[in-house]
Design an enzyme around this catalytic site. Sequence first.
Site, PDB file in Angstrom:
ATOM      1  CD  GLU B  60      -1.982  -2.413   1.195  1.00  0.00           C
ATOM      2  OE1 GLU B  60      -0.784  -2.502   1.628  1.00  0.00           O
ATOM      3  OE2 GLU B  60      -3.021  -3.169   0.975  1.00  0.00           O
ATOM      4  CG  HIS B 129     -10.095  -7.076   6.129  1.00  0.00           C
ATOM      5  ND1 HIS B 129      -9.041  -7.512   6.822  1.00  0.00           N
ATOM      6  CD2 HIS B 129     -10.687  -7.541   5.259  1.00  0.00           C
ATOM      7  CE1 HIS B 129      -8.124  -8.085   6.171  1.00  0.00           C
ATOM      8  NE2 HIS B 129      -8.758  -7.958   4.705  1.00  0.00           N
TER       9      HIS B 129
END
Lengths: 318, 323
Positions: B60, B129
């Site tokens: 990321e 998540h």
Amino acid sequence: MEKQDYLELYRQMVVIRRLEEKSAELYQQGKIGGFLHLYIGQEAVSTGLISTRRPEDRVITAYRDHGVAINCGIPAREVMAELLGKATGVAGGRGGSMHMADVNRNFWGGHAIVGAHLPIAAGLAIGDQYQETGGVTICMFGDGATNIGYFHEAINLSKVWHLPVLWVCENNLYGMGTAVNRASAVSSIQQKARGFGIPHSKVDGMDLIKVREAAQNAIDLVRGGNGPYFLEISTYRFRGHSMGDPERYRKPDEVQKWQENDPICIYGEYLVNTSMASRDELNEIETQAEEEIKEAVEFAEQSPEPAPDSLFDHIYVE
Amino acid sequence: MAKITVREAISQALWEEMEADPKVFIIGEEVGVWGGTYAVTKGFYDHFGPKRVKDTPIAEAAIVGGAIGAALTGLRPVAELMTINFAFSAMEHIVNEAAKLHYMFNGQFVLPLVIRTVGGGGRQLGATHSQTPDAIFAHFPGLKVVAPGSAADAKGLLKAAIRSDDPVMFIEHATLYQLRGEVPEGDYLIPIGKSVIQRPGKHVTIVTYSKMLDISQKAADQLAADGVEAEIVDLRTLRPLDMEPILESVKKTNRVVIVEEGWKSFGVGAEVASRIYEEAFDDLDAPIQRVAQLEVPLPYNQNLEQLALPKPEWVVRAVHEVL
């Protein structure tokens, strides 16, 4: 390179040295705030490296950036004005010591979070690859940056995407006060490039001529469409990490030994020995450099502070 | 007007902007060959090719950092972070680089960058998540933070974000992709930084955004059956925050409920409530009520997870508190 080009590199090194010495003085007088990281001892690295770049090549570095700024062509007065936080500084007084940049000179900063500019460097190279500019991104960082995740993400991406980036590790043996062998799994930093399948080499960073040769070779390879290259340049900072460094981690005789290998002296000797310059010519350059720094300080001190009503400028474009 | 899903709206916005401007490209995990994990970029790779639809490693910081660098060269990257939970791995580049570079270098650096990402709970993905940390990103001057709650806004705001010269965090919601709504044809843009009244009413103001717009609409339907007309203000953009329609509405209703999916502590509701107290205290006839996720990391178990997430009944209850 012609004779005058060789002398110009000598001039740049001396200007950096005098600038840094003066900065230390002004810091102690309280005229420069924040953190101050001096480039003294490492001048041959960026001077040699950046002397090989073309105008379309981008330069990006970490927080020890005053020297790089000078090598990229930013006038000493604009660097000094930035150090004093003045409106005439290269970042208008908003950046300070660690955040110099001049887009018009293809110098993309001056980044103060260790390793964080490496993914951005990869991105600059993505831009050049996408737009087929033919430019190479030269990304400089310290040995300490090779232990953080950003380094590995960026280096890996550069190889996977075959990006035109020259990774340059300035190994000055310490990440702040922690020696390389206390922080890095391998003391030979260039070995890390091998793990990514990136060609690499190492050069003595106290010798400008050697740096130039190695950099030229590396940048030619990258420009030739061979993907990234990793150059480790061994060097040493003669001063502390920053002005607030008690230097408990290294012994004075180690520092002294390196100081005997002063990159400016080594290059000066080279110029004299090859009859490129006389002692007098070098002395003349040194006098001019002192003059330039004196003028830079005057300029910076006389420059206005940024206007209070500019505080909110440039948060957004729109 | 065509009724399309939020997914189609976002996909259309991307497609149209890529067709219109060769500087726009997509960079992220599984955006290309896979077609996007939420199928937003399905078909893009075949049409635009690998140069403009870049599949990245799972990295990321490299995605956002790479997009920042590319934006500095004049390109207009749309970086995709598969979920907002992964944005934490790129936090340095979002909040310390993207949000700072324009200012810190005195306007020299320009970052026409969009970070598309997906938040929200309710899908049994467990604590790592399922988060809605939108408020964190809205904390930083230098970023723009957009979170649409309808198909039309998703399309119009994404197109505006791509054309913006500022870094925009564009937060989608994982359970909104199937939601259908009318979207005007053609080059449809919604300006960033404008809240809007999505449903007129006179008894209470419900301030909300993203998925909670849908929840609030359902609550408003229930309230309407009891004769309570709720006015719903949709923030759409969290930064810069547009208080204008909220303050106008409060003048009329004198009562406010704020509904967000994220945790209440230090959240969007806290900010909006404070601003109302600061700017319209005298207009209020009751203390503001906040509806938010219960203060717990979301569990996997469906029953437990649902216990923690705001639902229309909570909004209805909160409205009755302020009436």
